[in-house]
Design an enzyme around this catalytic site. Structure first.
Site, short mmCIF file in Angstrom:
data_model
loop_
_atom_site.label_atom_id
_atom_site.label_comp_id
_atom_site.label_asym_id
_atom_site.label_seq_id
_atom_site.Cartn_x
_atom_site.Cartn_y
_atom_site.Cartn_z
N SER A 21 -52.40 18.89 -14.58
CA SER A 21 -53.24 19.52 -15.61
C SER A 21 -54.44 18.64 -15.96
O SER A 21 -55.38 19.12 -16.60
CB SER A 21 -52.41 19.77 -16.86
OG SER A 21 -52.00 18.55 -17.45
N GLY A 48 -54.59 7.27 -14.93
CA GLY A 48 -54.92 8.52 -14.24
C GLY A 48 -55.68 9.47 -15.14
O GLY A 48 -56.55 10.21 -14.67
N ASP A 90 -43.23 13.19 -18.27
CA ASP A 90 -43.10 11.83 -18.81
C ASP A 90 -41.72 11.56 -19.39
O ASP A 90 -41.35 10.39 -19.60
CB ASP A 90 -44.17 11.58 -19.87
CG ASP A 90 -45.55 11.36 -19.27
OD1 ASP A 90 -45.64 11.12 -18.06
OD2 ASP A 90 -46.55 11.43 -20.03
#
Length: 409
Positions: free
Chosen positions: A165, A89, A291
């Protein structure tokens, strides 16, 4: 690759791999610089190799040997290119605006869950600044493959900070290349801001001029970054697995980290220290540390009481639905986990039973369950453990070196 892990105590020293977040950014910055940069302590995970290959396709020259990349910045970009982001990503969202700023007609492709991860922020905002998106070959609406064409123009950009972000990082790189000055205004809640701070640190180390005020960035256009030699610091998101292992009874010396790092995932040190002192359940807003959520769910499974991990809805659109995955995995081996739309609740238990779990093709699920296995009462089978190659290809080699016991089945 299916592994049967035998519960064991982890002991010894472990050097964590370099930060994937920092490495992506350093590679891109070096590729946009005017000259040759030397980036050391690079780790050849699938995601990092994807970013390197894409920057080569955009015109950078990259010679990668051992853990060092010599990167000569782009002099001439192709008119047309296909960029394969694999499952990354970061690669996709960083490079869509970069390709647009370079004026390259680019087709972005990917694999795994990447085609399902949203890029709506760009499809809504970039067309206001000269970019056309083409999803005619996509199977499901605004997904991959997608084509971008046009030349990104300077101006005022409004970005929803609650989505990811990564969109902001991509624009910070791209808007240094445009023909005029630009401004990025962050609207709504600004999640994962520490990742943008990493971007700013990297860009400034390559000589970029960006002015930051509260939820706003002003970027001078027509910049050409300066070459810079640097080493990638250790990754706190990967170190988190070993910090949690220590909190659960392992005896590991964790090496290779920058104690002054600006990585948001450094929060794991504080969380584990608190657990070691009290053993009590905790409540965490995880909007800046998404994460860490899978391994925090493992830690919380051994707390006294009920823990709550909040502001975690974005984890449903990662490599897998990480909330559902951790709920399924931990409950299957005796945990007590409940996932709602934006929260993960974990009731502590005395021990986990062992059994069998799937990884859902998600590296963080696989590594989290390997740590959970050290506290199981019987062996734990992990199906599809090869997915660790995305970020930490030799994780299970390291795991064995520090006392982890497993066999392939």
């Amino acid at each position: 690759m299916d592994l049967q892990i035998i519960p064991s105590e982890l002991r010894g020293a472990v050097t964590v791999p370099p930060s994937k977040s920092v490495a992506h950014r350093m590679i891109i910055a070096a590729a946009l610089a005017n000259g040759v940069s030397r980036i050391s302590n690079l780790y050849p995970s699938v995601d990092i190799l994807a970013t390197m290959d894409c920057m080569r396709s955009l015109g950078a020259k990259i010679d990668f040997n051992n853990d060092i990349a010599m990167i000569e910045g782009i002099k001439n970009s192709p008119d047309k290119v296909v960029l394969d982001c694999h499952e990354s990503g970061s690669t996709l969202r960083f490079l869509i605006p970069v390709a647009c700023a370079l004026g390259v007609n680019a087709e972005f492709i990917g694999s795994g869950k990447l085609p399902q991860r949203p890029i709506t922020t760009f499809t809504e905002e970039l067309p206001r600044h000269g970019i056309t998106f083409d999803f005619s070959n996509a199977k499901n609406g605004d997904s991959l493959p997608c084509r971008v064409s046009g030349k990104l123009s300077a101006g005022r950009y409004q970005i929803d900070g609650s989505v990811s972000s990564q969109f902001i990082t991509g624009l910070l790189f791209a808007l240094t290349l445009t023909d005029g000055n630009s401004e990025i205004d962050i609207i709504n809640k600004f999640n994962s801001k520490p990742y943008v701070d990493i971007t700013l640190d990297v860009l400034r180390s390559f000589g970029s001029e960006i002015h930051e005020t509260e939820n706003k960035y002003q970027i001078r256009g027509r910049q050409r970054l300066k070459p810079h030699n640097s080493a990638v610091e250790g990754d706190y998101s990967q170190a988190a697995f070993f910090y949690v292992a220590n909190a659960l009874g392992a005896n590991l010396e964790i090496r290779g980290l920058n104690e002054k790092s600006g990585q948001g995932d450094k929060k794991i040190v504080e969380i584990c220290e608190q657990f070691t002192k009290t053993g009590n359940a905790f409540e965490l807003d995880c909007s800046d540390i998404p994460d860490l959520v899978p391994i925090l769910a493992v830690l919380a499974s051994f707390c006294n009481g009920k823990s709550r991990l909040t502001n975690v809805a974005r984890l449903r659109i990662k490599e897998c639905d990480r909330l559902a995955a951790m709920e399924t995995c931990l409950n299957r081996i005796g945990g007590r986990v409940s996932a709602s739309e934006d929260c993960l609740e974990i009731d502590g238990v005395k021990s986990l039973s062992g059994g069998e779990v799937e990884c859902f093709n998600d590296h963080r699920i696989a590594m989290s369950m390997a740590i959970a296995a050290t506290r199981c009462e019987s062996p734990l089978i992990i199906r599809g453990a090869e997915c660790v190659r995305k970020s930490f290809p030799n994780f299970f080699d390291v795991y064995r070196e520090i006392g982890g016991r497993y066999g392939e089945i």
